[in-house]
Design an enzyme around this catalytic site. Structure first.
Site, short mmCIF file in Angstrom:
data_model
loop_
_atom_site.label_atom_id
_atom_site.label_comp_id
_atom_site.label_asym_id
_atom_site.label_seq_id
_atom_site.Cartn_x
_atom_site.Cartn_y
_atom_site.Cartn_z
N ASN A 1 41.35 -49.08 74.68
CA ASN A 1 41.71 -49.84 75.88
C ASN A 1 40.81 -49.40 77.02
O ASN A 1 41.26 -49.03 78.10
CB ASN A 1 43.19 -49.60 76.21
CG ASN A 1 43.68 -50.49 77.34
OD1 ASN A 1 43.20 -51.59 77.51
ND2 ASN A 1 44.63 -49.99 78.12
N ASP B 1 54.18 -45.59 74.93
CA ASP B 1 53.30 -46.73 75.22
C ASP B 1 52.73 -46.61 76.63
O ASP B 1 52.69 -47.57 77.40
CB ASP B 1 54.04 -48.06 75.03
CG ASP B 1 53.08 -49.22 74.73
OD1 ASP B 1 51.94 -48.95 74.30
OD2 ASP B 1 53.47 -50.39 74.92
N PHE C 1 50.33 -56.09 82.88
CA PHE C 1 51.36 -55.58 81.98
C PHE C 1 51.18 -54.07 81.79
O PHE C 1 50.07 -53.60 81.59
CB PHE C 1 51.26 -56.25 80.61
CG PHE C 1 51.64 -57.70 80.58
CD1 PHE C 1 52.97 -58.08 80.45
CD2 PHE C 1 50.67 -58.69 80.67
CE1 PHE C 1 53.33 -59.42 80.41
CE2 PHE C 1 51.01 -60.03 80.63
CZ PHE C 1 52.34 -60.40 80.50
N GLY C 2 52.28 -53.33 81.82
CA GLY C 2 52.18 -51.92 81.42
C GLY C 2 52.93 -50.97 82.33
O GLY C 2 53.19 -51.24 83.50
#
Length: 418
Positions: A97, A307, A325-326
């Site tokens: 990522n 995560d 997102f996240g």
């Protein structure tokens, strides 16, 4: 590194003679040399004596993102690993990522070299397809030989069924593990939260559970056809648990994980429009969290993950539709799991999963390398900004009451304590 841990309650289900026993633990040059009821402090040794000190095998997280290279403003490798160590994690899998993505063996070498001096061991995941575009496989075998433990286009679905088929067939040549994010992009559409009563009430575009479940069903059919090893990361629905359970009954070589926030929180949190609750997969219903929690307990879901995904202020302090997102999760992982499962359950789930990625699980025994997490499981507190050590502050558990604080960890001949 010479340390003496005093009066530490040991959580070691694999070592029945020590499990739940309070012992002194002597560590010399990174190795556990003695475990006994009382040990006198040797010369040139640092004594560690902490309130309600408990010790377990070092914790493992199968889905962690930092940013470096390319997104250092989110998180650097050095600080990210320090955060992991302070949060009790001695081993983490680093997601593909970054910018550029790790497509080749040299990219994997860079990541491993960048983390060599840390107490937390970084295990790189290589991209499954070049630049995560889903068009052609990346250099899987080359990355495998350089230390990549699996292959995953982080949070990107493999739309091309034939490409997944080829990946599973090819990876069998070197016992490689393929990861496939469970999302049918066409069905997801422009959804950003769970499709249901809450999304309708709030006027937010929904992501149907079907988008996850249909992709999982497809992946499992392909796996049944090809053979090989498949990991489906971060599932979020009740029906997904059932699909995985049925596949395991068939004997398919599949594992899955769940993000801790999907176990604990549901889409009712969205009513605040706090962008920290915007995650992928989305927070689902209370019914889904119940099925997921049971799936962890009965072994259908193989392991849990924080995560951990740092995002900058610019990516989060915007309108909900436009936010990234996240959430970060390393610092809150233990406190949230301890609330849900109790200390024995939390330790069991935080130490599972290494074998799937080709690693040995450490042991608390004399003569073994010291790979330990130090914690107090009884402290209750509200998770606040002061508890965050990450560069990014997008924490989904801010303002939530957690139970249990981590003192730090010992690994690779080093100790890191808060």
């Amino acid at each position: 590194m010479n340390l003496l841990l005093k009066s530490a309650k040991i959580y070691a289900p694999a070592t029945a003679a020590l499990h739940h026993k309070t012992r002194d633990i002597l560590i010399a040059n990174g190795t556990i040399t003695k475990i006994a009821a009382k040990i006198a402090l040797p010369k040139n040794t640092t004594e560690i004596k902490l309130d309600n000190l408990c010790v377990s095998v070092g914790w493992f997280d199968s889905s962690v993102s930092f940013g470096e290279p390319g997104y250092e403003e989110r998180e650097t490798i050095a600080n990210g690993l320090e955060v992991a160590g302070k949060s009790g994690f001695t081993d983490i899998l680093l997601n593909a990522n970054t910018k550029p993505l790790p497509n080749t063996g040299s990219d994997i070498v860079f990541l491993k070299e960048s983390s060599r001096s840390s107490s937390t061991t970084l295990h790189p995941l290589g991209a499954l397809t070049f630049d995560g575009k889903g068009d052609a496989l990346a250099e899987l075998f080359n990355m495998h030989t350089m230390g990549a433990v699996a292959f995953y286009d982080y949070k990107r679905a493999i739309n091309n069924s034939n490409l997944l088929k080829i990946a599973l067939l090819y990876a069998q040549n070197f016992d490689g593990l393929v990861c496939s994010f469970p999302e049918d992009v066409a069905i997801k559409g422009r959804g950003i939260v769970n499709e249901g009563e809450i999304s309708t009430k709030l006027g937010l575009k929904g992501i149907p559970s079907l988008s996850e479940e249909l992709q999982i069903a497809r992946d499992l059919y392909i796996l049944e056809y090809t053979g090989g090893k498949l990991h489906i990361p971060t599932i979020s629905t009740a029906a997904s648990v059932k699909l995985i359970a049925n596949a395991k009954k068939k004997g398919l070589n599949v594992t899955t994980s769940v993000a801790i926030h999907n176990l604990v929180l549901c889409d009712e949190e969205l009513e605040s429009f706090d962008t920290n609750f915007k995650v992928k997969p989305p927070l689902r219903t209370k019914r889904d969290t119940i099925f997921l929690a049971k799936g962890v307990q009965n072994g259908t879901i193989d392991f849990v993950t924080s995560d951990h995904r740092p995002m900058t202020i610019e990516e989060k302090r915007v309108e909900f539709d436009n936010a990234g997102f996240g959430t970060i999760g390393l610092e809150s992982a233990f406190g949230a799991l301890n609330n849900l499962y109790g200390v024995d359950g939390a330790i069991t789930y935080l130490t599972k999963g290494r074998e799937r990625f080709g690693m040995d699980t450490p042991k608390i025994e004399e003569g073994q390398k010291a790979c330990l997490t130090l914690f107090d499981p009884e402290v209750k507190y509200v998770f606040e900004g002061k508890d965050i050590h990450s560069k990014s502050k997008n924490a989904i558990f801010l303002g939530k009451e957690l139970k249990g604080k981590v003192y730090g960890s010992i690994n690779n001949g080093k100790s890191i304590l808060k």
